[in-house]
Design a protein around this motif. Structure first.
Motif, PDB file in Angstrom:
ATOM      1  N   GLY A  87     -25.886  46.648 -16.117  1.00 35.73           N
ATOM      2  CA  GLY A  87     -26.988  47.364 -16.730  1.00 35.73           C
ATOM      3  C   GLY A  87     -27.962  47.793 -15.669  1.00 35.73           C
ATOM      4  N   PRO A  88     -28.879  48.657 -16.031  1.00 35.15           N
ATOM      5  CA  PRO A  88     -29.828  49.153 -15.038  1.00 35.15           C
ATOM      6  C   PRO A  88     -30.792  48.073 -14.578  1.00 35.15           C
ATOM      7  CG  PRO A  88     -30.424  49.921 -17.212  1.00 35.15           C
ATOM      8  CD  PRO A  88     -29.103  49.212 -17.356  1.00 35.15           C
ATOM      9  N   LYS A  89     -31.109  48.099 -13.319  1.00 35.42           N
ATOM     10  CA  LYS A  89     -32.114  47.200 -12.752  1.00 35.42           C
ATOM     11  C   LYS A  89     -33.376  48.025 -12.547  1.00 35.42           C
ATOM     12  CE  LYS A  89     -29.261  43.769 -12.203  1.00 35.42           C
ATOM     13  NZ  LYS A  89     -29.036  43.000 -13.373  1.00 35.42           N
ATOM     14  N   LYS A  90     -34.428  47.670 -13.218  1.00 35.52           N
ATOM     15  CA  LYS A  90     -35.653  48.460 -13.165  1.00 35.52           C
ATOM     16  C   LYS A  90     -36.199  48.601 -11.752  1.00 35.52           C
ATOM     17  CE  LYS A  90     -36.985  47.778 -17.899  1.00 35.52           C
ATOM     18  NZ  LYS A  90     -37.995  47.462 -18.858  1.00 35.52           N
ATOM     19  N   ASN A  91     -35.955  47.617 -10.908  1.00 33.00           N
ATOM     20  CA  ASN A  91     -36.510  47.707  -9.557  1.00 33.00           C
ATOM     21  C   ASN A  91     -35.833  48.782  -8.715  1.00 33.00           C
ATOM     22  OD1 ASN A  91     -34.102  46.332  -9.258  1.00 33.00           O
ATOM     23  ND2 ASN A  91     -34.906  44.860  -7.780  1.00 33.00           N
ATOM     24  N   ILE A  92     -34.677  49.270  -9.125  1.00 32.23           N
ATOM     25  CA  ILE A  92     -34.001  50.317  -8.365  1.00 32.23           C
ATOM     26  C   ILE A  92     -34.825  51.597  -8.370  1.00 32.23           C
ATOM     27  CG2 ILE A  92     -31.972  51.852  -8.307  1.00 32.23           C
ATOM     28  CD1 ILE A  92     -30.327  49.479  -9.308  1.00 32.23           C
ATOM     29  N   VAL A  93     -35.356  51.960  -9.510  1.00 32.61           N
ATOM     30  CA  VAL A  93     -36.101  53.219  -9.607  1.00 32.61           C
ATOM     31  C   VAL A  93     -37.585  53.023  -9.927  1.00 32.61           C
ATOM     32  CG1 VAL A  93     -34.116  54.649 -10.198  1.00 32.61           C
ATOM     33  CG2 VAL A  93     -35.380  53.494 -12.009  1.00 32.61           C
ATOM     34  N   SER A  94     -38.016  51.798 -10.083  1.00 34.46           N
ATOM     35  CA  SER A  94     -39.410  51.568 -10.477  1.00 34.46           C
ATOM     36  C   SER A  94     -40.412  52.010  -9.420  1.00 34.46           C
ATOM     37  CB  SER A  94     -39.640  50.097 -10.826  1.00 34.46           C
ATOM     38  OG  SER A  94     -39.424  49.289  -9.686  1.00 34.46           O
ATOM     39  N   SER A  95     -39.979  52.073  -8.173  1.00 35.10           N
ATOM     40  CA  SER A  95     -40.899  52.491  -7.111  1.00 35.10           C
ATOM     41  C   SER A  95     -40.969  54.010  -6.973  1.00 35.10           C
ATOM     42  CB  SER A  95     -40.477  51.870  -5.778  1.00 35.10           C
ATOM     43  OG  SER A  95     -39.190  52.340  -5.425  1.00 35.10           O
TER      44      SER A  95
END
Length: 105
Positions: A38-46
């Motif tokens: 599943g998606p990891k929010k920290n990948i695109v959160s920045s």
């Protein structure tokens, strides 16, 4: 990247074969490799220029381009949990779209 072809052997099994002398290089500034279910929010959160669905998956257009121009995405981070086969199939489409956009094919 290396070009490949799918071949079927005498037992009916499909096999991916790398074609000789077909390698090409595409310039890039960064690559994100993610292996998960599943998606990891920290990948695109920045990166606030990449829009997300309410479930945290990355929004892409029909060419798999994100809302940040020239940034493409596929796999679980876009679709949510699916099979490796689905992710690889979408990755091939991403590469084709990048090459088309860069007029490399």
């Amino acid at each position: 990247f290396l070009r490949t072809e799918s071949h079927t052997d005498e037992n009916g099994r499909k096999k991916l074969v790398t074609l000789e002398d077909t390698d090409i290089a595409i310039p890039y500034s960064s690559i994100i490799v993610a292996v998960s279910q599943g998606p990891k929010k920290n990948i695109v959160s920045s990166e606030d220029r990449i829009s997300l669905e309410k479930w945290g998956t990355v929004i892409v257009n029909d060419n798999f381009e994100t809302t940040l121009e020239n940034v493409f995405s596929c796999g679980d981070v876009v679709t949510g949990p699916k099979t490796v086969v689905a992710a690889v199939n979408d990755a091939k489409k991403v590469v084709a779209n990048i090459l088309k956009k860069e007029e490399l094919i």
